[in-house]
Design a protein around this motif. Structure first.
Motif, mmCIF file in Angstrom:
data_model
loop_
_atom_site.group_PDB
_atom_site.id
_atom_site.type_symbol
_atom_site.label_atom_id
_atom_site.label_comp_id
_atom_site.label_asym_id
_atom_site.label_seq_id
_atom_site.Cartn_x
_atom_site.Cartn_y
_atom_site.Cartn_z
ATOM 1 N N TYR A 122 29.897 76.594 39.571
ATOM 2 C CA TYR A 122 29.404 75.395 40.260
ATOM 3 C C TYR A 122 30.556 74.787 41.046
ATOM 4 C CZ TYR A 122 26.426 71.523 41.392
ATOM 5 O OH TYR A 122 25.674 70.616 42.105
ATOM 6 N N SER B 165 27.511 63.336 38.038
ATOM 7 C CA SER B 165 26.528 64.195 38.708
ATOM 8 C C SER B 165 26.724 65.660 38.283
ATOM 9 C CB SER B 165 26.689 64.046 40.221
ATOM 10 O OG SER B 165 26.033 65.068 40.903
ATOM 11 N N LYS C 255 24.445 67.829 35.040
ATOM 12 C CA LYS C 255 23.598 68.996 35.362
ATOM 13 C C LYS C 255 23.984 70.213 34.530
ATOM 14 C CE LYS C 255 24.164 68.851 39.900
ATOM 15 N NZ LYS C 255 24.338 67.714 40.783
HETATM 16 N N1 URA Z 1 28.177 68.454 43.537
HETATM 17 C C1 URA Z 1 27.379 67.683 42.751
HETATM 18 O O1 URA Z 1 26.443 68.168 42.137
HETATM 19 N N2 URA Z 1 27.641 66.391 42.670
HETATM 20 C C2 URA Z 1 28.670 65.817 43.323
HETATM 21 O O2 URA Z 1 28.857 64.633 43.178
HETATM 22 C C3 URA Z 1 29.505 66.618 44.135
HETATM 23 C C4 URA Z 1 29.224 67.951 44.231
#
Ligand code: URA
Length: 524
Positions: free
Chosen positions: A171, A276, A280
């Motif tokens: 990611y 964020s 996830k």
């Molecule tokens: N990717 C994300 O999912 N969130 C962010 O704040 C920056 C990059």
């Protein structure tokens, strides 16, 4: 959107608005979430008079209530329950006074966002205040937990058909023209022929001036992201990789906040980035996550030191949640590829996967991108399957490109994500098929000399906000087929009037936008 973002960006960074901008505030066409962010930003500028703020707040009843709440911590809004308004007052108060908020306040405010119990203006103000004042460490943790708890957890290793497989994912924190997420999934699927491996591969939308793989893949006719849960499971069983987005019960809080941040210029905030990304990752557990932290002029995290600190904070939090996380740090001193824009980047990635060269795409940058994918894949495989070293795995990964396996698996991936065989055949015979209805406009060098810098943020903003590449639910229409192709690289020498880039658009009459792109090249 571009005009509002410029004002928001100045407010966030405390750059003085000029008189014209201040006078124009009342007439600025802004979405409700942007209005809330504008109000919260304006109230924090010492040079802006109270009268000017009050005049802005009078635009709507909601803004007037928000103004009172931000001013005194008290307020009311006929259509919203007093308890909701009161906790938002407390939340704003704790951020501004840099005190810890009660965990239940953060939890309930996140629920309010998801259930739409508060107007978007309030959320815009929240984002702006967090950017300006930050959040206490404990509140970052609470926000992260509340966001992940806003939906369900999807542990695909529990399915009996997949129990023996290891989950590997990467990611990114975001960078301009960065295409790893378009290529690495097919590499993971190809490596699934060597070892039991799979990947619910998380991707996101465009954010600020950076692109998003969610939008890029959406430019392929028919591409459909599986819903989290049974549909994703079936996709994993079918092709080993499921391109996963914050649909349905997968972190709805991030689905909303992420898009709102993009249109309020409230991305550049460590607490918002950390919550964020981490929220996830932890709801879709994996055996190894490579956290690809980008820094420099093409990323949100400009300074290497800050990127390293934020990256470590994320990686520590992810590991505390039981997920092994490997952090990498990469500089973005030049765009990763030559295209900026959704369909364009897919086309560039396809040529890399096919091992094809053509006049449009620079082979040097294609090689760099391929090497990053090989490096990530080899590191991941050596961690998960340590019987071979990273360099031994790198050789296998390299051979996956040369044998055509990456392209073959990408076609399988497309089929498993609802793309028809007809479209796959079109992409097979023409890597630029997605661009078939586009016009190209030449961008010429304004003077002779060497390209000393390319303003990636400016290029990304132009593509995402002026050409519509980054449009989302809160930012009006989207044009997935617009973008920029760079014809010259950093440090190339150019003649005056020479073509240095192409603006690509589905629309006619876009010549006037080419000047902005030319200005992003610093030639001397
Ligand atoms: N990717 C994300 O999912 N969130 C962010 O704040 C920056 C990059």
């Amino acid at each position: 959107v571009a005009e509002v973002l410029e004002v928001l960006s100045k407010l966030r960074k405390s750059i003085r608005l000029d008189d014209r901008e201040l006078r124009g505030l009342v007439d600025l066409k802004a979405e409700p979430v942007q209005q809330g962010a504008l109000l919260a930003g304006l109230m924090r500028q010492k040079y802006v008079s109270r009268d000017a703020v009050v005049q802005f707040a009078r635009r709507t009843k909601t803004l007037t209530a928000l103004y009172k709440l931000l001013n005194s911590g008290r307020g009311q809004l006929a259509s919203y329950p007093g308890a909701v308004i009161s906790r938002w007052g407390k939340l704003f108060g704790s951020i501004v006074s840099k005190r810890k908020a009660h965990p239940s306040i953060i939890r309930n405010c996140v629920s309010d966002i998801v259930s739409k119990a508060v107007p978007n203006e309030f959320v815009g103000a929240f984002l702006m205040l967090v950017c300006r004042f930050g959040l206490q460490d404990r509140d970052v943790l609470e926000l992260t937990k509340a966001m992940s708890a806003s939906g369900e957890t999807f542990d695909y290793r529990k399915d009996p058909r997949l129990r023996h497989k290891r989950i590997f994912r990467r990611y990114p924190t975001g960078g301009v023209s960065e295409k790893v997420a378009l290529i690495l999934p097919s590499m993971i699927a190809a490596l699934g022929e060597e070892r039991p491996l799979m990947s619910p591969f998380l991707v996101a939308r465009s954010l600020g001036f950076t692109g998003g793989t969610w939008d890029k893949l959406s430019s392929i006719p028919g591409f459909r992201f599986p819903e989290p849960g049974p549909e994703t499971l079936e996709t994993l069983v079918r092709c080993g990789v499921a391109m996963s987005v914050t649909h349905g019960a997968f972190n709805p809080a991030d689905r909303i906040l992420y898009q709102m941040r993009s249109v309020t210029d409230t991305i550049d905030s460590d607490p918002l980035i950390v919550s964020s990304i981490v929220s996830k990752q932890i709801v879709v557990p994996c055996d190894l996550l490579i956290l690809d932290v980008r820094y420099g002029v093409g990323a949100f995290l400009r300074a290497k030191e800050r990127a390293s600190i934020v990256g470590k904070a994320m990686s520590d939090l992810i590991q505390e949640c039981g997920i092994k996380c490997m952090m990498t740090l990469l500089d973005t001193y030049e765009p990763s590829g030559v295209t900026i824009g959704n369909a364009l980047e897919v086309s560039e990635a396809i040529t890399i996967m096919k091992g094809e060269s053509n006049d449009l795409f620079d082979v040097r940058l294609q090689a760099t991108q391929k090497n990053i994918v090989i490096d990530f894949a080899a590191k991941g495989m050596a961690f998960l399957f340590p019987e071979m070293s990273p360099s031994q795995w790198a050789k296998i990964c390299q051979s996956k490109f040369t044998k055509g396996d990456i392209w073959r698996h990408f076609k399988v991936l497309l089929g498993a994500h609802s793309v028809t065989q007809g479209t796959i055949d079109q992409l097979e015979s023409d890597s630029l098929f997605l661009m078939r209805d586009c016009q190209q406009y030449e961008v010429c060098a304004t003077k002779a000399g060497q390209i000393l810098a390319i303003d990636q943020e400016e290029l990304g903003r132009t593509v995402n906000f002026e050409l519509g590449g980054g449009g989302n639910e809160y930012a009006g229409s989207r044009d997935l087929y617009s973008g920029v192709i760079l014809q010259r690289k950093l440090y190339d020498y150019v003649k005056r009037g020479e073509v240095i880039a192409h603006l690509v658009s589905t629309r006619k009459g876009m010549e006037h936008k080419t000047k902005k792109i030319a200005a992003a090249f610093n030639i001397s």
